[in-house]
Design a protein around this motif. Sequence first.
Motif, mmCIF file in Angstrom:
data_model
loop_
_atom_site.group_PDB
_atom_site.id
_atom_site.type_symbol
_atom_site.label_atom_id
_atom_site.label_comp_id
_atom_site.label_asym_id
_atom_site.label_seq_id
_atom_site.Cartn_x
_atom_site.Cartn_y
_atom_site.Cartn_z
ATOM 1 N N VAL A 142 0.924 -1.191 -0.011
ATOM 2 C CA VAL A 142 0.017 -0.005 -0.160
ATOM 3 C C VAL A 142 0.726 1.152 -0.147
ATOM 4 O O VAL A 142 0.284 2.317 0.055
ATOM 5 N N GLY A 143 2.382 1.231 -0.046
ATOM 6 C CA GLY A 143 2.968 2.209 -0.420
ATOM 7 C C GLY A 143 3.460 2.827 1.122
ATOM 8 O O GLY A 143 3.965 3.918 1.137
ATOM 9 N N ARG A 163 -4.200 4.859 3.734
ATOM 10 C CA ARG A 163 -3.323 3.263 3.309
ATOM 11 C C ARG A 163 -3.424 2.280 4.445
ATOM 12 O O ARG A 163 -3.443 1.098 3.962
ATOM 13 N N SER A 193 -3.800 9.554 -5.807
ATOM 14 C CA SER A 193 -2.851 8.498 -5.504
ATOM 15 C C SER A 193 -3.497 7.535 -4.813
ATOM 16 O O SER A 193 -3.155 6.226 -4.943
ATOM 17 N N ASN A 196 -5.845 5.487 -7.284
ATOM 18 C CA ASN A 196 -5.228 4.666 -8.137
ATOM 19 C C ASN A 196 -4.433 3.475 -7.484
ATOM 20 O O ASN A 196 -4.315 2.695 -8.182
ATOM 21 N N LEU A 197 -4.140 3.802 -6.209
ATOM 22 C CA LEU A 197 -3.677 2.637 -5.449
ATOM 23 C C LEU A 197 -4.808 1.554 -5.420
ATOM 24 O O LEU A 197 -4.524 0.371 -5.573
ATOM 25 N N ARG A 200 -5.187 -0.294 -8.672
ATOM 26 C CA ARG A 200 -3.923 -1.403 -8.847
ATOM 27 C C ARG A 200 -4.098 -2.371 -8.036
ATOM 28 O O ARG A 200 -4.110 -3.536 -8.409
#
Length: 328
Positions: A142-143, A163, A193, A196-197, A200
């Motif tokens: 998840v970044g 996130r 962002s 888009n996460l 994805r």
Amino acid sequence: MTAGTILSVRDLRKSFDVGGGLLRKSSTLQAVGGVSFDIGPGETLGLVGESGCGKSTVGKLIMKLHHPSDGAIFLRGVNIAGLSRRAMMPMWRKVQTIFQDPYSSLNPRMSAGAIVGEALTIHRIASGAEKTRRVAEIFEKVGLRADQMGRFPHEFSGGQRQRLSIARALIVEPELIVADEPVSALDVSIQASVINLLIRLQKEMGLSMLFISHDMSVVEHVSHRVAVMYLGRIVEIGSRRQIFGDPQHPYTRALLSAVPVADPAARRRERIVLKGDVPSPIDPPPGCHFQTRCPFAQDICRKVLPDLLPTGGGHKVACHVRMSDAVA
């Protein structure tokens, strides 16, 4: 319901008793009034409408945070509408939620790693070193960084907290995500962002998703199909192309007309300004609930509640008036 359908909702209803007291009778508020839809594998259904239309209540009913007044909720063919909390435990591994507010949905007394890994313990999936490994892995997905697992929620930004919420939802590898306004509490600069996460991760993990929002632009970006709600009922449902390219309900057209267009050269929709306020769900108007604000309302609209009927290609509309005739 077709074979392989992840979620199938049929005639879902939810009423609440409101008011009442020593000298006043209680009233009934129908928050959801007969909602039906399906979500297939890997599909995102956007559920959109104004505040108070009942869309978040639909999400809570699917998560069993509210008990339905009537109707059925089939999750992988199992009707969970009447299941007890104990019977729901294995089903909650299949469906997880991402809440709107990343500030209030995380326990401030627990570390980020403990928050995300808690579900692994509850569902008896992993413990010890294996649990730590899985949490670190989902952090990276998840970044976030694995070395942030010991931090507490107040040490993260709003986008990072969301996130964390996404990581908590995905750690048990669910089949369905109920995302209730997942970016509306975030700054506009970081909304993209996070969206888009989600897109994805949905592709990577083969997730299905119910994406609840009032923002038509966001819904258009993330959804394969879209359902438009008004005063507790779905008034139009169809593919993204059908809803955004050829909307057939006047309420859908009004919502789309209010969406800002970034490109000055792009063709703008004629702005439709709705008169009056949304009627009270405690005392909805007779006939079509939208008839008090609809510029195309006819006599039948004030008497008969329209059914959600197919117009072709999976597109369904609950309206007595053909928009193609009304705007010709």
